[in-house]
Design a protein around this motif. Structure first.
Motif, PDB file in Angstrom:
ATOM      1  N   VAL A  84       0.855  -1.190   0.000  1.00 46.61           N
ATOM      2  CA  VAL A  84       0.000   0.000   0.000  1.00 46.61           C
ATOM      3  C   VAL A  84       0.891   1.239   0.000  1.00 46.61           C
ATOM      4  CG1 VAL A  84      -1.627   1.354   1.404  1.00 46.61           C
ATOM      5  CG2 VAL A  84      -2.010  -1.102   1.061  1.00 46.61           C
ATOM      6  N   ALA A  85       1.898   1.242   0.854  1.00 49.47           N
ATOM      7  CA  ALA A  85       2.809   2.386   0.930  1.00 49.47           C
ATOM      8  C   ALA A  85       3.539   2.596  -0.387  1.00 49.47           C
ATOM      9  CB  ALA A  85       3.811   2.189   2.066  1.00 49.47           C
ATOM     10  N   LEU A  86       4.036   1.518  -0.984  1.00 53.59           N
ATOM     11  CA  LEU A  86       4.755   1.639  -2.260  1.00 53.59           C
ATOM     12  C   LEU A  86       3.826   2.102  -3.374  1.00 53.59           C
ATOM     13  CD1 LEU A  86       7.070  -1.489  -1.998  1.00 53.59           C
ATOM     14  CD2 LEU A  86       7.768   0.918  -1.908  1.00 53.59           C
ATOM     15  N   ARG A  87       2.622   1.550  -3.427  1.00 57.03           N
ATOM     16  CA  ARG A  87       1.670   1.978  -4.460  1.00 57.03           C
ATOM     17  C   ARG A  87       1.285   3.434  -4.289  1.00 57.03           C
ATOM     18  NH1 ARG A  87      -2.608  -2.548  -6.259  1.00 57.03           N
ATOM     19  NH2 ARG A  87      -2.575  -1.310  -8.139  1.00 57.03           N
ATOM     20  N   ASP A  88       1.100   3.871  -3.035  1.00 60.42           N
ATOM     21  CA  ASP A  88       0.744   5.269  -2.796  1.00 60.42           C
ATOM     22  C   ASP A  88       1.841   6.215  -3.279  1.00 60.42           C
ATOM     23  OD1 ASP A  88      -1.705   4.603  -1.737  1.00 60.42           O
ATOM     24  OD2 ASP A  88      -1.125   4.933   0.350  1.00 60.42           O
ATOM     25  N   LEU A  89       3.071   5.747  -3.309  1.00 61.47           N
ATOM     26  CA  LEU A  89       4.171   6.561  -3.825  1.00 61.47           C
ATOM     27  C   LEU A  89       4.239   6.544  -5.351  1.00 61.47           C
ATOM     28  CD1 LEU A  89       7.029   5.650  -1.331  1.00 61.47           C
ATOM     29  CD2 LEU A  89       5.701   7.770  -1.431  1.00 61.47           C
ATOM     30  N   GLY A  90       3.558   5.598  -5.990  1.00 60.06           N
ATOM     31  CA  GLY A  90       3.553   5.535  -7.447  1.00 60.06           C
ATOM     32  C   GLY A  90       4.161   4.292  -8.046  1.00 60.06           C
ATOM     33  N   ILE A  91       4.619   3.352  -7.224  1.00 62.92           N
ATOM     34  CA  ILE A  91       5.182   2.111  -7.775  1.00 62.92           C
ATOM     35  C   ILE A  91       4.113   1.423  -8.610  1.00 62.92           C
ATOM     36  CG2 ILE A  91       6.090  -0.190  -7.203  1.00 62.92           C
ATOM     37  CD1 ILE A  91       8.100   2.129  -6.741  1.00 62.92           C
ATOM     38  N   ALA A  92       4.460   1.119  -9.870  1.00 68.76           N
ATOM     39  CA  ALA A  92       3.473   0.601 -10.830  1.00 68.76           C
ATOM     40  C   ALA A  92       3.577  -0.893 -11.069  1.00 68.76           C
ATOM     41  CB  ALA A  92       3.614   1.347 -12.160  1.00 68.76           C
ATOM     42  N   ALA A  93       4.695  -1.509 -10.712  1.00 69.44           N
ATOM     43  CA  ALA A  93       4.867  -2.949 -10.934  1.00 69.44           C
ATOM     44  C   ALA A  93       6.033  -3.450 -10.102  1.00 69.44           C
ATOM     45  CB  ALA A  93       5.124  -3.253 -12.411  1.00 69.44           C
ATOM     46  N   VAL A  94       6.041  -4.771  -9.895  1.00 67.31           N
ATOM     47  CA  VAL A  94       7.156  -5.428  -9.235  1.00 67.31           C
ATOM     48  C   VAL A  94       7.707  -6.461 -10.208  1.00 67.31           C
ATOM     49  CG1 VAL A  94       7.934  -6.764  -7.246  1.00 67.31           C
ATOM     50  CG2 VAL A  94       6.040  -5.142  -6.981  1.00 67.31           C
ATOM     51  N   LEU A  95       9.013  -6.400 -10.445  1.00 64.38           N
ATOM     52  CA  LEU A  95       9.703  -7.331 -11.328  1.00 64.38           C
ATOM     53  C   LEU A  95      10.662  -8.124 -10.458  1.00 64.38           C
ATOM     54  CD1 LEU A  95      10.735  -4.645 -13.985  1.00 64.38           C
ATOM     55  CD2 LEU A  95       8.563  -5.891 -13.835  1.00 64.38           C
ATOM     56  N   ALA A  96      10.641  -9.445 -10.567  1.00 64.79           N
ATOM     57  CA  ALA A  96      11.526 -10.240  -9.714  1.00 64.79           C
ATOM     58  C   ALA A  96      11.921 -11.534 -10.405  1.00 64.79           C
ATOM     59  CB  ALA A  96      10.842 -10.543  -8.379  1.00 64.79           C
ATOM     60  N   GLU A  97      12.967 -12.144  -9.870  1.00 68.66           N
ATOM     61  CA  GLU A  97      13.417 -13.454 -10.363  1.00 68.66           C
ATOM     62  C   GLU A  97      12.336 -14.505 -10.069  1.00 68.66           C
ATOM     63  OE1 GLU A  97      16.345 -13.821 -11.994  1.00 68.66           O
ATOM     64  OE2 GLU A  97      17.053 -11.795 -11.599  1.00 68.66           O
ATOM     65  N   SER A  98      11.733 -14.413  -8.884  1.00 71.62           N
ATOM     66  CA  SER A  98      10.602 -15.257  -8.506  1.00 71.62           C
ATOM     67  C   SER A  98       9.931 -14.623  -7.299  1.00 71.62           C
ATOM     68  CB  SER A  98      11.036 -16.693  -8.198  1.00 71.62           C
ATOM     69  OG  SER A  98      11.854 -16.735  -7.045  1.00 71.62           O
ATOM     70  N   PHE A  99       8.696 -15.049  -7.024  1.00 72.84           N
ATOM     71  CA  PHE A  99       7.912 -14.490  -5.927  1.00 72.84           C
ATOM     72  C   PHE A  99       7.529 -15.561  -4.925  1.00 72.84           C
ATOM     73  CE2 PHE A  99       7.113 -11.638  -9.476  1.00 72.84           C
ATOM     74  CZ  PHE A  99       7.279 -10.397  -8.887  1.00 72.84           C
ATOM     75  N   SER A 100       7.411 -15.155  -3.686  1.00 73.43           N
ATOM     76  CA  SER A 100       6.816 -16.007  -2.673  1.00 73.43           C
ATOM     77  C   SER A 100       5.352 -16.200  -3.065  1.00 73.43           C
ATOM     78  CB  SER A 100       6.905 -15.324  -1.316  1.00 73.43           C
ATOM     79  OG  SER A 100       6.082 -15.958  -0.383  1.00 73.43           O
ATOM     80  N   PRO A 101       4.842 -17.433  -3.003  1.00 71.24           N
ATOM     81  CA  PRO A 101       3.458 -17.677  -3.439  1.00 71.24           C
ATOM     82  C   PRO A 101       2.409 -16.834  -2.717  1.00 71.24           C
ATOM     83  CG  PRO A 101       4.622 -19.751  -3.212  1.00 71.24           C
ATOM     84  CD  PRO A 101       5.524 -18.692  -2.651  1.00 71.24           C
ATOM     85  N   GLY A 102       2.538 -16.662  -1.401  1.00 67.92           N
ATOM     86  CA  GLY A 102       1.560 -15.861  -0.669  1.00 67.92           C
ATOM     87  C   GLY A 102       1.577 -14.406  -1.095  1.00 67.92           C
ATOM     88  N   PHE A 103       2.751 -13.858  -1.290  1.00 65.25           N
ATOM     89  CA  PHE A 103       2.872 -12.477  -1.744  1.00 65.25           C
ATOM     90  C   PHE A 103       2.272 -12.339  -3.136  1.00 65.25           C
ATOM     91  CE2 PHE A 103       5.198  -9.231  -4.132  1.00 65.25           C
ATOM     92  CZ  PHE A 103       4.961  -8.124  -3.341  1.00 65.25           C
ATOM     93  N   TRP A 104       2.608 -13.274  -4.026  1.00 63.52           N
ATOM     94  CA  TRP A 104       2.103 -13.213  -5.397  1.00 63.52           C
ATOM     95  C   TRP A 104       0.578 -13.231  -5.416  1.00 63.52           C
ATOM     96  CZ3 TRP A 104      -0.963 -15.695  -8.825  1.00 63.52           C
ATOM     97  CH2 TRP A 104      -0.851 -15.279 -10.152  1.00 63.52           C
ATOM     98  N   ARG A 105      -0.025 -14.146  -4.668  1.00 65.75           N
ATOM     99  CA  ARG A 105      -1.491 -14.227  -4.639  1.00 65.75           C
ATOM    100  C   ARG A 105      -2.098 -12.941  -4.095  1.00 65.75           C
ATOM    101  NH1 ARG A 105      -0.315 -19.379  -3.062  1.00 65.75           N
ATOM    102  NH2 ARG A 105      -0.559 -18.883  -0.862  1.00 65.75           N
ATOM    103  N   GLY A 106      -1.571 -12.465  -2.970  1.00 63.54           N
ATOM    104  CA  GLY A 106      -2.143 -11.289  -2.342  1.00 63.54           C
ATOM    105  C   GLY A 106      -2.051 -10.038  -3.192  1.00 63.54           C
ATOM    106  N   GLU A 107      -0.900  -9.803  -3.767  1.00 57.99           N
ATOM    107  CA  GLU A 107      -0.729  -8.582  -4.557  1.00 57.99           C
ATOM    108  C   GLU A 107      -1.384  -8.679  -5.933  1.00 57.99           C
ATOM    109  OE1 GLU A 107      -0.064  -5.717  -3.370  1.00 57.99           O
ATOM    110  OE2 GLU A 107       0.284  -6.694  -1.443  1.00 57.99           O
ATOM    111  N   THR A 108      -1.439  -9.873  -6.488  1.00 57.52           N
ATOM    112  CA  THR A 108      -2.187 -10.043  -7.730  1.00 57.52           C
ATOM    113  C   THR A 108      -3.665  -9.776  -7.448  1.00 57.52           C
ATOM    114  OG1 THR A 108      -0.593 -11.601  -8.642  1.00 57.52           O
ATOM    115  CG2 THR A 108      -2.803 -11.651  -9.584  1.00 57.52           C
ATOM    116  N   TYR A 109      -4.172 -10.281  -6.327  1.00 62.78           N
ATOM    117  CA  TYR A 109      -5.553 -10.034  -5.909  1.00 62.78           C
ATOM    118  C   TYR A 109      -5.818  -8.530  -5.861  1.00 62.78           C
ATOM    119  CZ  TYR A 109      -9.631  -9.643  -2.885  1.00 62.78           C
ATOM    120  OH  TYR A 109     -10.859  -9.306  -2.373  1.00 62.78           O
TER     121      TYR A 109
END
Length: 176
Positions: A84-109
């Protein structure tokens, strides 16, 4: 707790800079500090975001910037205030080598484009200009080099276009 945020879907082509490059196994809660994970107050979170890493971070970020992570980005409990804090600053996407499954589900949601892009963490540094075609998972660097990631599924594209899973479900069920 303040009202829920309403984030519009990203443009087809996200153009910005790399706001930060995180290493492997980064716990997203550390973005605001574990002691602050229960707050949704925008001003408070802004004062805490990346405080332990770069106190000027919040003043540098511009709409369209992205963050980059290594392997297993976002591991730990999937708390929402750091993103929420990062999005409020304007972060538009996250690029990574791989994601933790819980994080991926939550933020995709929540409608955030999360793209798995092999080699991204070694290819960029903080401040680099990037263009991200999030539908195709193609990242173009300032020197013209293109990195190809895993494109989101059709369903994930619809979730992101709708601004999150809840909005998509409400739209789908209002047509019935």
């Amino acid at each position: 707790m303040s009202a829920a945020r309403d984030y519009p879907p990203p443009p087809d082509l996200i153009e910005g800079r790399v706001a930060w490059v995180f290493g492997d196994d980064f716990d997203i809660d550390l973005v605001i500090g574990v002691e602050n994970i229960k707050s949704y107050d925008a001003e408070f979170l802004r004062s805490k975001v990346m405080e332990a890493y770069d106190p000027a971070f919040a003043d540098r970020v511009r709409p369209g910037d992205v963050i980059v992570g290594g392997r297993n980005f976002g591991y730990g409990h999937p708390h929402y205030p750091p993103m929420v804090a990062l999005r409020d600053l304007g972060i538009a996407a996250v690029l990574a080598e791989s994601f933790s499954p819980g994080f991926w589900r939550g933020e995709t949601y929540n409608g955030m484009p999360l793209l798995t892009v092999p080699g991204i963490s070694d290819a960029v540094t903080t401040g680099d200009a990037v263009s991200v075609d999030w539908r195709k998972a193609v990242v173009t660097l300032a020197d013209g080099v293109r990195l190809h990631g895993t494109p989101p599924s059709d369903r994930v594209v619809r979730v992101i276009e709708a601004g999150g899973s809840l909005k998509l479900l409400l739209a789908e069920h209002s047509r019935v």
